[in-house]
Scaffold this active site. Structure first.
Site, PDB file in Angstrom:
ATOM      1  N   SER A   1       0.799  -1.236   0.000  1.00  0.00           N
ATOM      2  CA  SER A   1       0.000   0.000   0.000  1.00  0.00           C
ATOM      3  C   SER A   1       0.826   1.278   0.000  1.00  0.00           C
ATOM      4  CB  SER A   1      -0.956   0.013   1.196  1.00  0.00           C
ATOM      5  OG  SER A   1      -0.251   0.173   2.407  1.00  0.00           O
TER       6      SER A   1
ATOM      7  N   LYS B   1       0.403   4.929   6.745  1.00  0.00           N
ATOM      8  CA  LYS B   1      -0.192   5.747   5.688  1.00  0.00           C
ATOM      9  C   LYS B   1       0.475   7.123   5.694  1.00  0.00           C
ATOM     10  CE  LYS B   1      -3.175   2.512   4.728  1.00  0.00           C
ATOM     11  NZ  LYS B   1      -2.981   1.674   3.521  1.00  0.00           N
TER      12      LYS B   1
END
Length: 293
Positions: free
Chosen positions: A58, A119
């Site tokens: 990711s 993230k």
């Protein structure tokens, strides 16, 4: 005879040499020392810094599966998610806190979960975040994106260039198998710049305008089409919108080392599995000399 008796008497009176007594092991003291050492390590992990392992794609292209990082715990203060282990029920609030900057790579704990995610912070409290065709709009203004040459990532066990990257397998000039990743250079309003992967039109390329609530941040993965983040509903495995600031556990600082996934029980593979050129790579994003708000 008298002299002989005297000599024998002196010999008899001479004390025999004794072996020194062995000191007994202080097991209680040893256990206390080990316990204090463990507490010191846990305190360091909880309050200062800890290692982190990248398990997913990711955050490509900057972070690969198999990267090991150092995460600092103190830049944003401390909250319930900071300790390595939790012995008290979840509580709200943050101690000595400061907000992340746009572009920071952060470790976070999703709502009602215990596993750590990683993230990038895109929107801060009060920001209006929107996506149109894969481009971010912050407070109504488009975030700059520039097309870059494809990035050739060597294919290995941890980066197989499989079904998630269809048709991107190739070879480099040396004939080595690589994954040719389409790259965009994204620059946020504060001048922070980093690379992202854009695989083409996806459902997550569009996101209706949303004002980030007070005390929360909007986060996204750099691999935009393969990241479950603030754009993705909880039902689909995402974060279901902005996350509370207190759910952030630290800031990613640098890569310590990276493994390609070929390590086995054979010690000869332990060194050959290290990826070259990734150790001590900083994860603090580039920032332009002149920035805008």
């Amino acid at each position: 005879m008298a002299l002989e008796n005297l000599a024998g008497s002196e010999t008899a009176q001479k004390p025999e040499a004794r072996e020194p007594e062995k000191e007994k092991t202080d097991w209680i003291g040893e256990i206390k020392s080990i316990a204090l050492l463990l507490l010191a390590v846990l305190a360091f992990h909880s309050l200062v810094a800890k290692p982190f392992y990248i398990p997913s794609v990711s955050m490509m292209p900057g972070l690969l599966v198999g990267d090991r990082l150092i995460v600092s715990k103190y830049p944003y203060g401390w909250s319930w998610v900071s300790p390595t282990f939790h012995i008290v029920p979840r509580v709200s609030g943050r101690l000595f806190g400061s907000l992340p900057e746009r572009g920071d790579i952060v470790i976070l704990t999703p709502k009602d979960a215990s596993a750590d995610w990683i993230k990038r912070v895109i929107g801060l409290p009060g920001d209006t975040v929107e996506l149109r065709g894969g481009q971010i709009f912050l407070n109504g203004q488009p975030v700059q994106q520039e097309i870059q040459p494809d990035l050739q990532v060597p294919i290995d066990a941890n980066s197989p260039c499989g079904a998630e990257f269809p048709g991107l397998q190739g070879t480099n000039d040396s004939g080595q198998p690589v994954c040719n990743l389409p790259i965009l250079r994204e620059t946020l309003p504060n001048g922070v710049s980093y690379n992202i992967i854009d695989l083409g039109p996806k459902e997550t390329d569009d996101y209706a305008p949303l004002v980030v609530p007070e005390g929360q941040v909007f986060v996204m993965g750099d691999n935009r089409d393969l990241s479950a983040d603030s754009r993705v509903s909880m039902r689909n495995g995402g974060l279901d919108g902005p996350i509370p600031w207190e759910n952030i556990g630290g800031r990613a600082e640098f890569i310590t080392f990276s493994l390609d996934g070929s390590t086995t029980l054979n010690p000869l593979t332990w060194l050959s599995s290290f990826r070259s050129g990734r150790a001590f790579t900083s994860l603090r994003p580039d920032k332009a000399a002149t920035t805008t708000k």
